[in-house]
Design a protein around this motif. Structure first.
Motif, mmCIF file in Angstrom:
data_model
loop_
_atom_site.group_PDB
_atom_site.id
_atom_site.type_symbol
_atom_site.label_atom_id
_atom_site.label_comp_id
_atom_site.label_asym_id
_atom_site.label_seq_id
_atom_site.Cartn_x
_atom_site.Cartn_y
_atom_site.Cartn_z
ATOM 1 N N TRP A 24 0.823 -1.214 0.000
ATOM 2 C CA TRP A 24 0.000 0.000 0.000
ATOM 3 C C TRP A 24 0.859 1.266 0.000
ATOM 4 O O TRP A 24 0.496 2.269 -0.613
ATOM 5 C CB TRP A 24 -0.922 -0.009 1.215
ATOM 6 C CG TRP A 24 -1.947 1.079 1.194
ATOM 7 C CD1 TRP A 24 -3.126 1.094 0.513
ATOM 8 C CD2 TRP A 24 -1.880 2.325 1.913
ATOM 9 N NE1 TRP A 24 -3.805 2.281 0.752
ATOM 10 C CE2 TRP A 24 -3.066 3.047 1.607
ATOM 11 C CE3 TRP A 24 -0.962 2.901 2.784
ATOM 12 C CZ2 TRP A 24 -3.340 4.299 2.140
ATOM 13 C CZ3 TRP A 24 -1.235 4.150 3.313
ATOM 14 C CH2 TRP A 24 -2.417 4.838 2.984
ATOM 15 N N ASP A 69 -7.932 6.029 0.027
ATOM 16 C CA ASP A 69 -8.717 4.801 0.155
ATOM 17 C C ASP A 69 -8.531 4.122 1.503
ATOM 18 O O ASP A 69 -8.945 2.989 1.697
ATOM 19 C CB ASP A 69 -8.345 3.822 -0.970
ATOM 20 C CG ASP A 69 -6.859 3.457 -0.947
ATOM 21 O OD1 ASP A 69 -6.082 4.206 -0.321
ATOM 22 O OD2 ASP A 69 -6.488 2.451 -1.562
ATOM 23 N N ARG A 70 -7.916 4.803 2.441
ATOM 24 C CA ARG A 70 -7.629 4.161 3.737
ATOM 25 C C ARG A 70 -7.712 5.205 4.843
ATOM 26 O O ARG A 70 -6.962 6.192 4.840
ATOM 27 C CB ARG A 70 -6.235 3.536 3.694
ATOM 28 C CG ARG A 70 -5.735 2.983 5.028
ATOM 29 C CD ARG A 70 -4.425 2.259 4.801
ATOM 30 N NE ARG A 70 -3.723 1.985 6.033
ATOM 31 C CZ ARG A 70 -2.601 1.270 6.135
ATOM 32 N NH1 ARG A 70 -2.061 0.769 5.047
ATOM 33 N NH2 ARG A 70 -2.028 1.071 7.286
ATOM 34 N N LYS A 94 -13.296 5.182 8.874
ATOM 35 C CA LYS A 94 -14.228 4.273 8.214
ATOM 36 C C LYS A 94 -14.369 2.974 8.997
ATOM 37 O O LYS A 94 -15.447 2.385 9.061
ATOM 38 C CB LYS A 94 -13.746 3.973 6.790
ATOM 39 C CG LYS A 94 -13.695 5.194 5.887
ATOM 40 C CD LYS A 94 -13.150 4.827 4.511
ATOM 41 C CE LYS A 94 -13.072 6.054 3.607
ATOM 42 N NZ LYS A 94 -12.503 5.724 2.279
#
Length: 269
Positions: A12, A168-169, A173
């Motif tokens: 990542w 996206d991270r 969330k």
């Protein structure tokens, strides 16, 4: 002329780091754990090699990975949450044996601010702070840092990102809708992936070798305030916190670390 870089761990963080370094003119080799991903990385211009690392062996063509590299970035997550009994120190030792036999002169090791333990005083962590974690992952990272710094075959620069976030991270969330979240008053320590990539790029280009750099954004709201606001702003279910147990935490102050660099953080909370 730009030098050859080997990134061990093109995940990542490592994959976009590789792309960024390619855009700057570096020649980049990288490792991954799967043949399928290696094929994809090769199609993106990264000379990828499959490496399988364990406590006792290292399978893969490290000669190809390291043959032209003068600088290596080690970016391998400990993986101790899923396997708490693993000896990650021994895993890195297997890798270091191969680096010792190469022409690599400089190593950047991606560690973590988890080498510092949390406490109820919310201690401010600076470059002068000594790592003191008591948990398994932190203790192993401390030992790896020590081993690399003491290795006379190359010069090691340690970079310690705090909680990594990106488009996206984001932990907000994951925490949305969760109950009894611990340490509601603890300060937030986050850093954006783009800024970690920016710092590493300068370390390579400007050659600030041998330093230890802590990285976090300068804002440190409480966990309760920040993640409650994050959920509200993003239309997520609000998290609930354990307000009865005293909070423990720390504040990562990157000011001194960044003073050594010309790079300035582009992201804030």
């Amino acid at each position: 002329m730009k030098q050859n870089i080997a990134i061990i761990g093109c995940g990542w963080l490592g994959r976009p780091l590789a792309h960024h370094l390619l855009s700057l003119g570096f020649a980049v080799a990288g490792s991954t754990r799967s043949a399928e991903k290696a094929k994809q990385l090769k199609s993106e211009g990264i000379d990828a090699t499959v490496l399988l690392l364990s406590e006792t062996t290292l399978e893969g063509d490290t000669d190809r990975l390291l043959i032209n590299a003068t600088q290596v970035i080690i970016n391998i997550p400990p993986g101790l949450r899923g396997n708490p009994n693993k000896d990650h120190v021994a895993e890195i030792d297997q890798l270091v044996k191969r680096i010792n036999a190469s022409n690599v002169a400089h190593v950047i090791y991606c560690s973590s601010t988890s080498v510092f333990q949390n406490d109820e005083s919310f201690r401010v962590i600076t470059e002068e702070s000594l790592p003191n974690s008591n948990d398994n992952s932190g203790r192993q990272l401390i030992q790896i840092e020590k081993n690399l710094k003491e290795n006379s075959n190359f010069i090691t620069t340690i970079i310690r990102p705090s909680g990594l976030i990106g488009a996206d991270r984001h932990p907000g969330k994951i925490l949305a809708g969760k109950s009894e979240i611990s340490d509601p008053e603890s300060p937030i320590n986050l850093i954006h992936r783009d800024d970690v990539i920016g710092v590493i790029s300068e370390l390579l280009d400007e050659k600030h070798w041998g330093q230890t750099i802590n990285l976090a954004m300068p804002q440190h709201p409480s966990k309760k305030d920040y993640y409650s606001n994050y959920a509200k702003t993003h239309g997520l279910e609000a998290p609930n916190f354990d307000l009865d147990t005293p909070s423990k935490g720390k504040i990562i102050d990157s000011g001194q670390s960044l003073d050594h660099l010309t790079y300035r953080l582009k992201h804030s909370l």
